[in-house]
Design a protein around this motif. Structure first.
Motif, PDB file in Angstrom:
ATOM      1  N   ARG B 196      14.228  20.145  35.952  1.00  0.00           N
ATOM      2  CA  ARG B 196      15.563  20.967  35.806  1.00  0.00           C
ATOM      3  C   ARG B 196      16.672  20.694  36.633  1.00  0.00           C
ATOM      4  O   ARG B 196      17.413  20.677  35.886  1.00  0.00           O
ATOM      5  N   VAL B 197      16.843  20.338  37.426  1.00  0.00           N
ATOM      6  CA  VAL B 197      17.620  19.192  37.990  1.00  0.00           C
ATOM      7  C   VAL B 197      18.426  18.388  37.544  1.00  0.00           C
ATOM      8  O   VAL B 197      20.065  18.924  37.396  1.00  0.00           O
ATOM      9  N   LYS B 198      18.254  17.406  36.509  1.00  0.00           N
ATOM     10  CA  LYS B 198      18.572  16.530  35.854  1.00  0.00           C
ATOM     11  C   LYS B 198      18.808  17.612  34.696  1.00  0.00           C
ATOM     12  O   LYS B 198      20.174  17.107  34.693  1.00  0.00           O
ATOM     13  N   LEU B 200      20.682  20.070  34.319  1.00  0.00           N
ATOM     14  CA  LEU B 200      21.509  20.763  34.319  1.00  0.00           C
ATOM     15  C   LEU B 200      23.171  19.647  34.501  1.00  0.00           C
ATOM     16  O   LEU B 200      24.185  20.279  34.668  1.00  0.00           O
TER      17      LEU B 200
END
Lengths: 287, 267
Positions: B196-198, B200
């Motif tokens: 999920r961070v990726k 973003l």
């Protein structure tokens, strides 16, 4: 059979707040397979909201969008798969570029589809070629490119997913005339080669008249007219009433017809006008 | 994203909206003091009543209040659990493995929840009833004595105005970029934390680039209109205080005094 069928679409921004605004009000129309559709209307008429429904980015408050006969808002319908089938290029798409290289950016869509590296590579090269992006640009950072180049890279990023329906929101906005013609030519070339359906959002009547098979006119979130360019532009008075104007050439020809010259009504480009005037002259046409 | 209400004004025509923003800032500070002096059920109730009455006077529907409080729920739950489980009290009500649930712990938990809810609700009222421009003007005016100490008050206020002004723009921009990447099949909703961070990244990079570009364009625009620091600038709207402000100040002072006196007697 229609590839996309929109029925009674209604959408409201900011529901339940003091900023509530109806953006779409009971809009219905069909898009046939292989058709070139232009959606026109002035700023704030709901054009962009409408196209965001075509690939399920926005969910209608009521109404249905059918893709190949199936309602995409049905429970369990995979909206992500719709995004690959209906490719949407946003307004000023160059602002969505983010990767280190042009190649990687075009590959973003195909990669999300879960294709193999080999297929991704093939598609990127194919899409770059379709939009006349030179091979040496592929390894550059997208931020080094000119505005027109960026725009073409962004469009290539969507085309690389090989969508059945390509939707473009104002693809020529902010480009100079040469850049605009080039983008429009590349889109029509792409469509001729692949036979895919194309939907263009524009406020330019000229674009609509010149390329479209079907014109959808929106006014204040409502469907105002829908039909072939000839049908729509023959109702010039109504169109001007809602603040849209006919292409200047068409206006000129219409006023010549009023003066009594025997000319066809459906003239949208300078080229067509020249031909019509020349043939009138060769007939020795007087009023 | 569309549910962000903090810092957004709720337009209505009410007495609270019309108060002098400088007074409203002072009232907010007084309210926070009042809330933290309150240590008993009675004084917390006074605070709660104050908040409810203020919302009614400001003609802000309760729905908005609920919307404001929604993001705070996780913090409230977290505080609740911690206070109940780890507060060291005398009267043990229940013993679970190594945890003791005590009466004092429960009490402190309930107070904590009330405090958090009230502080968020009370301070949000300031931004609901005051536009960001009024707010920064008021801050500039309140801080103006610091000018004597060569503190750049005007510059600070200008920076705040600009920052507040661009919050909605940036939200809109984020939504646009998110939609554009979603249209290319980006997936922000599934996957583990790292995925999920990726996911973003495709949003943050274009967002930063456009924000930096916007900042430099704004600087150019200001400079080409000969903007210089605050010396000798006049205002289109000057802040004025009236009878209502004085009346409200008296009420607030009275309330604060009441709460202080009550807590002094441990009521």
């Amino acid at each position: 059979m229609s590839i996309i069928k929109v029925s009674d679409l209604t959408y409201c921004y900011g529901k339940g707040t003091p900023f509530e605004k109806v953006a779409l009000d009971n809009v219905s129309f069909n898009i046939e397979k292989g058709e070139f559709v232009a959606i026109i209307g002035h700023t704030g008429s709901g054009k962009s909201t409408l196209v965001s429904h075509l690939n399920g980015l926005l969910r209608a408050d009521s109404g249905v969008v059918e893709l190949d006969g199936e309602n995409i808002f049905n429970k369990g319908y995979d909206l992500r798969s719709v995004r690959f089938r209906v490719g949407l290029v946003f307004q000023y798409p160059e602002y969505q570029l983010f990767e280190e290289t042009v190649y990687k950016d075009i590959a973003f869509g195909p990669k999300n589809m879960g294709l193999s590296d080999e297929e991704v590579r093939e598609r990127v090269i194919w899409a770059a070629k379709a939009l006349e992006i030179k091979a040496e640009l592929l390894n550059k950072s997208p931020f080094e490119l000119s505005g027109g180049q960026k725009r073409r890279v962004a469009i290539a990023g969507v085309i690389a997913m090989r969508p059945e329906v390509l939707v473009l929101d104002e693809p020529a906005a902010g480009l100079d005339p040469a850049g605009r013609d080039r983008v429009m030519r590349l889109i029509t070339d792409y469509r001729d080669r692949t036979g895919s359906t194309v939907v263009i959002v524009s406020h330019s009547m000229e674009t609509a008249a010149r390329y479209a098979d079907k014109v959808v006119v929106l006014n204040n979130g409502k469907l105002f007219m829908c039909g072939s360019p000839d049908e729509v532009f023959s109702r010039a008075d109504e169109i001007e009433k809602i603040g849209l104007s006919l292409p200047p050439v068409t206006k000129l020809i219409h006023s010549l017809i009023k003066e009594g010259y025997d000319l066809p009504e459906n003239i949208y480009t300078a080229h067509q006008a020249a031909e019509a005037l020349l043939s009138l002259k060769s007939k020795g046409g007087e009023r | 994203m569309g549910d962000i209400t903090i810092g957004q004004m709720y337009p209505a025509s009410s007495a609270v909206h019309r108060l002098d923003p400088r007074f409203k800032i002072v009232f907010t500070i007084m309210f926070v003091v009042m809330l933290f002096t309150a240590g008993s059920a009675l004084t917390v109730a006074v605070n709660a009543a104050f908040v409810l009455i203020a919302y009614t006077l400001a003609k802000i529907p309760l729905k908005m209040l609920v919307k404001t409080l929604r993001p705070v729920i996780p913090i409230v739950v977290f505080m609740l659990i911690f206070n109940v489980l780890f507060y060291s009290g005398e009267t043990v009500l229940l013993k679970l493995w190594i945890f003791k649930i005590t009466l004092e712990g429960l009490k402190s938990a309930v107070f904590m929840v009330f405090r958090i809810v009230l502080i968020v609700a009370g301070t949000s009222l300031l931004t609901y009833t005051t536009s960001s421009i009024e707010l920064t003007d008021a801050i500039e005016s309140l801080l103006s004595p610091l000018k004597k100490l060569k503190f750049p008050v005007h510059e600070l206020a200008m920076m705040m105005t600009i920052a507040l002004r661009f919050i909605p723009t940036l939200i809109e921009e984020t939504q646009k970029i998110m939609s554009a990447q979603k249209a290319r099949g980006a997936d922000f909703e599934s996957g583990n934390l790292i995925a999920r961070v990726k996911a973003l990244l495709p949003i943050l990079i274009p967002l930063f680039i456009s924000a930096i570009k916007r900042a430099s364009e704004l600087a150019t625009a200001m400079e080409s209109r000969c903007y210089h620091n605050g010396i000798g600038r006049t205002r289109l709207k000057t802040l004025k205080s009236g009878k209502n402000d004085i009346a409200a100040l008296m009420v607030m002072t009275g309330l604060l005094a009441l709460v202080v006196v009550l807590s002094m007697f441990n009521l």
